[in-house]
Design an enzyme around this catalytic site. Structure first.
Site, PDB file in Angstrom:
ATOM      1  N   ARG A  93       0.842  -1.200   0.000  1.00 51.05           N
ATOM      2  CA  ARG A  93       0.000   0.000   0.000  1.00 51.05           C
ATOM      3  C   ARG A  93       0.876   1.249   0.000  1.00 51.05           C
ATOM      4  O   ARG A  93       0.599   2.226  -0.695  1.00 51.05           O
ATOM      5  CB  ARG A  93      -0.931  -0.024   1.214  1.00 51.05           C
ATOM      6  CG  ARG A  93      -2.062   1.001   1.148  1.00 51.05           C
ATOM      7  CD  ARG A  93      -1.716   2.308   1.822  1.00 51.05           C
ATOM      8  NE  ARG A  93      -1.149   2.065   3.122  1.00 51.05           N
ATOM      9  CZ  ARG A  93      -0.191   2.815   3.637  1.00 51.05           C
ATOM     10  NH1 ARG A  93       0.304   3.851   2.988  1.00 51.05           N
ATOM     11  NH2 ARG A  93       0.307   2.539   4.835  1.00 51.05           N
ATOM     12  N   TRP A 165      14.530   7.753   5.406  1.00 52.87           N
ATOM     13  CA  TRP A 165      13.318   6.922   5.449  1.00 52.87           C
ATOM     14  C   TRP A 165      12.407   7.194   4.253  1.00 52.87           C
ATOM     15  O   TRP A 165      11.195   7.344   4.401  1.00 52.87           O
ATOM     16  CB  TRP A 165      12.548   7.115   6.764  1.00 52.87           C
ATOM     17  CG  TRP A 165      13.397   6.949   7.987  1.00 52.87           C
ATOM     18  CD1 TRP A 165      13.717   7.906   8.905  1.00 52.87           C
ATOM     19  CD2 TRP A 165      14.054   5.756   8.405  1.00 52.87           C
ATOM     20  NE1 TRP A 165      14.533   7.383   9.879  1.00 52.87           N
ATOM     21  CE2 TRP A 165      14.760   6.058   9.596  1.00 52.87           C
ATOM     22  CE3 TRP A 165      14.127   4.445   7.901  1.00 52.87           C
ATOM     23  CZ2 TRP A 165      15.516   5.117  10.277  1.00 52.87           C
ATOM     24  CZ3 TRP A 165      14.875   3.510   8.575  1.00 52.87           C
ATOM     25  CH2 TRP A 165      15.557   3.847   9.760  1.00 52.87           C
ATOM     26  N   ILE A 166      13.003   7.253   3.078  1.00 51.58           N
ATOM     27  CA  ILE A 166      12.258   7.621   1.872  1.00 51.58           C
ATOM     28  C   ILE A 166      11.848   6.363   1.114  1.00 51.58           C
ATOM     29  O   ILE A 166      12.690   5.664   0.523  1.00 51.58           O
ATOM     30  CB  ILE A 166      13.099   8.541   0.973  1.00 51.58           C
ATOM     31  CG1 ILE A 166      13.644   9.725   1.778  1.00 51.58           C
ATOM     32  CG2 ILE A 166      12.266   9.011  -0.216  1.00 51.58           C
ATOM     33  CD1 ILE A 166      12.592  10.551   2.493  1.00 51.58           C
ATOM     34  N   LEU A 341      -2.895 -17.616  17.396  1.00 50.75           N
ATOM     35  CA  LEU A 341      -2.108 -18.529  16.572  1.00 50.75           C
ATOM     36  C   LEU A 341      -0.957 -19.180  17.338  1.00 50.75           C
ATOM     37  O   LEU A 341      -0.360 -20.149  16.852  1.00 50.75           O
ATOM     38  CB  LEU A 341      -1.557 -17.801  15.339  1.00 50.75           C
ATOM     39  CG  LEU A 341      -2.449 -17.838  14.090  1.00 50.75           C
ATOM     40  CD1 LEU A 341      -3.727 -17.045  14.290  1.00 50.75           C
ATOM     41  CD2 LEU A 341      -1.696 -17.335  12.875  1.00 50.75           C
ATOM     42  N   GLU A 366       4.378   9.233   8.707  1.00 55.35           N
ATOM     43  CA  GLU A 366       3.362  10.198   8.277  1.00 55.35           C
ATOM     44  C   GLU A 366       2.529  10.705   9.462  1.00 55.35           C
ATOM     45  O   GLU A 366       1.314  10.873   9.360  1.00 55.35           O
ATOM     46  CB  GLU A 366       2.491   9.601   7.173  1.00 55.35           C
ATOM     47  CG  GLU A 366       3.305   9.322   5.913  1.00 55.35           C
ATOM     48  CD  GLU A 366       2.519   8.636   4.826  1.00 55.35           C
ATOM     49  OE1 GLU A 366       1.287   8.725   4.843  1.00 55.35           O
ATOM     50  OE2 GLU A 366       3.142   8.009   3.949  1.00 55.35           O
ATOM     51  N   GLY A 367       3.221  10.930  10.570  1.00 55.43           N
ATOM     52  CA  GLY A 367       2.574  11.458  11.760  1.00 55.43           C
ATOM     53  C   GLY A 367       2.483  10.433  12.858  1.00 55.43           C
ATOM     54  O   GLY A 367       1.776   9.439  12.717  1.00 55.43           O
ATOM     55  N   PHE A 386       1.599  22.034  20.692  1.00 50.90           N
ATOM     56  CA  PHE A 386       2.807  21.537  20.022  1.00 50.90           C
ATOM     57  C   PHE A 386       4.063  22.219  20.551  1.00 50.90           C
ATOM     58  O   PHE A 386       5.132  21.638  20.563  1.00 50.90           O
ATOM     59  CB  PHE A 386       2.708  21.751  18.501  1.00 50.90           C
ATOM     60  CG  PHE A 386       1.859  20.714  17.823  1.00 50.90           C
ATOM     61  CD1 PHE A 386       2.410  19.523  17.386  1.00 50.90           C
ATOM     62  CD2 PHE A 386       0.505  20.927  17.606  1.00 50.90           C
ATOM     63  CE1 PHE A 386       1.637  18.561  16.753  1.00 50.90           C
ATOM     64  CE2 PHE A 386      -0.280  19.982  16.971  1.00 50.90           C
ATOM     65  CZ  PHE A 386       0.294  18.805  16.550  1.00 50.90           C
TER      66      PHE A 386
END
Length: 387
Positions: A93, A165-166, A341, A366-367, A386
């Site tokens: 995804r 982290w791209i 399991l 992404e947050g 913040f």
């Protein structure tokens, strides 16, 4: 009763949205599921170009955008596609959302027509891949502290800095790089062939192993003035792209949770202990019931935010609500499924542990959970915690 969609959430999907669901699910079952455990174990996608072309034919790249070959699907349609892809693996995804929600959206929203014509038609088909360079080694949740700089030199721009982290970084044809300038933060189209640009694959990951993650290094990268995304000024530009990608996570997390639930139910019905399937024990049924509630809450949350988005009424705080709630729910489901399991839960024969460790990354990229919690607090109190 259908454990996959206990509350029949998908009854509210349109015919087009159901067609997207069925098409992407069939593709995932046939083309991705047979291989994803091996990709995860190997720690890479062996043929990312081939995968990109295959997904391009499927039509999932930039499917929420319009023009330039993009499908123009609604927010819910795109979300359903993300759900079905992440039911296979979060890394797959992410492969799609970085291409469409980050790189393509940045070009589509902030680029010139020439930039759009150059890149978007090829990115739709998967012939060209993009990545999104915002995060830095010391600048994650606070992107405003980025150190990458772009300075003018005549008519050119010269970029120096490092991004970390791209996703898709080492296989991308173009990187959308955000840099600090004398006029504020701006976005640039950086071709991978540009002298001074390099991408180094990050190895030894335990999570998102069926995904390619890289460090980007910009060492005096000289770009023409046409490389600037003219409509992107300030942090709001990259953050708006991130909101699009986070929206995909809202749906994707529901898909990962659903996959864990179904795996746990199937296993519990076939695993015999003390002369009966463990699905017949009260403690196991309570675990299944808790997972069922989490999965259906997540699906309802995703659909509600998707409908808000299609109506033009979604605020970025709504997306923060969805990411915070659904990733947290998916983590609970994965952990509970793994307990059902038992020892088999740690093998790649079953998807549960793979989803479980992937969700550890989904929870922070992404947050982070903390950032989304503060976003919600600010939304309902009007006070910024913040700083």
């Amino acid at each position: 009763m259908n454990p996959e969609d206990f509350l029949d959430v998908d009854r509210d999907l349109s015919g087009e949205e159901r067609a997207i669901r069925d098409t992407v699910r069939a593709y995932g079952d046939a083309e991705l599921l047979p291989h994803v455990a091996d990709w995860f174990e190997a720690g890479t996608i062996p043929d990312p170009r081939g995968l990109a072309r295959s997904m391009g034919k499927l039509g999932v790249f930039g499917m929420h955008l319009t023009g330039y070959g993009c499908a123009g699907a609604g927010a819910v349609g795109y979300g359903v596609a993300c759900r079905e892809l992440e039911a296979v693996d979060s890394g797959l995804r992410s492969f799609v959302s970085v291409q469409g929600s980050l790189a393509m959206t940045a070009i589509h929203r902030y680029g010139t027509d020439a930039q759009k014509q150059e890149w978007l038609p090829r990115m739709v088909t998967g012939e060209a891949l993009g990545c999104f360079g915002l995060t830095e080694p010391d600048s994650g949740s606070d992107p405003g502290s980025m150190r990458t700089r772009a300075r003018r030199d005549g008519d050119d721009w010269v970029l120096d800095g490092t991004k970390m982290w791209i996703t898709n970084g080492s296989v991308a044809d173009v990187a959308i790089v955000w840099a600090r300038t004398d006029e504020g933060i701006r976005g640039f189209l950086v071709p991978a062939s540009a002298p001074g640009f390099s991408a180094n694959v990050i190895h030894k990951k335990i999570s998102l192993r069926a995904s390619i993650t890289s460090e980007l290094v910009l060492d005096g990268v000289r770009l023409p003035k046409e490389a600037l995304l003219p409509g992107a000024e300030g942090l709001k530009a990259p953050l708006s792209c991130l909101s699009e990608a986070r929206y995909g996570i809202v749906w994707g997390a529901a898909g990962a949770a659903r996959a864990c639930l179904l795996s746990a139910i199937d296993y519990a019905k076939s695993r015999v202990q003390f002369d009966r399937p463990i699905a017949g024990f009260q403690l196991t049924q309570r675990k299944i019931a808790d997972m069922l509630v989490d999965v259906n809450h997540a699906m309802l949350t995703a659909l509600s935010i998707g409908r808000l988005k299609d109506a033009g009424n979604a605020h970025h705080a709504h997306v923060s609500f969805g990411k915070l709630a659904n990733v947290r729910a998916a983590q609970r489901v994965a952990a509970t499924a793994r307990s059902i399991l038992g020892a088999n839960g740690i093998t790649l024969e079953y998807p549960v542990m793979r989803h479980m460790v992937n969700l550890e990354t989904v929870a922070t990229y992404e947050g982070t959970e903390e950032v989304h919690a503060l976003t919600l607090g600010r939304a309902v109190t009007g006070l910024d915690a913040f700083r």
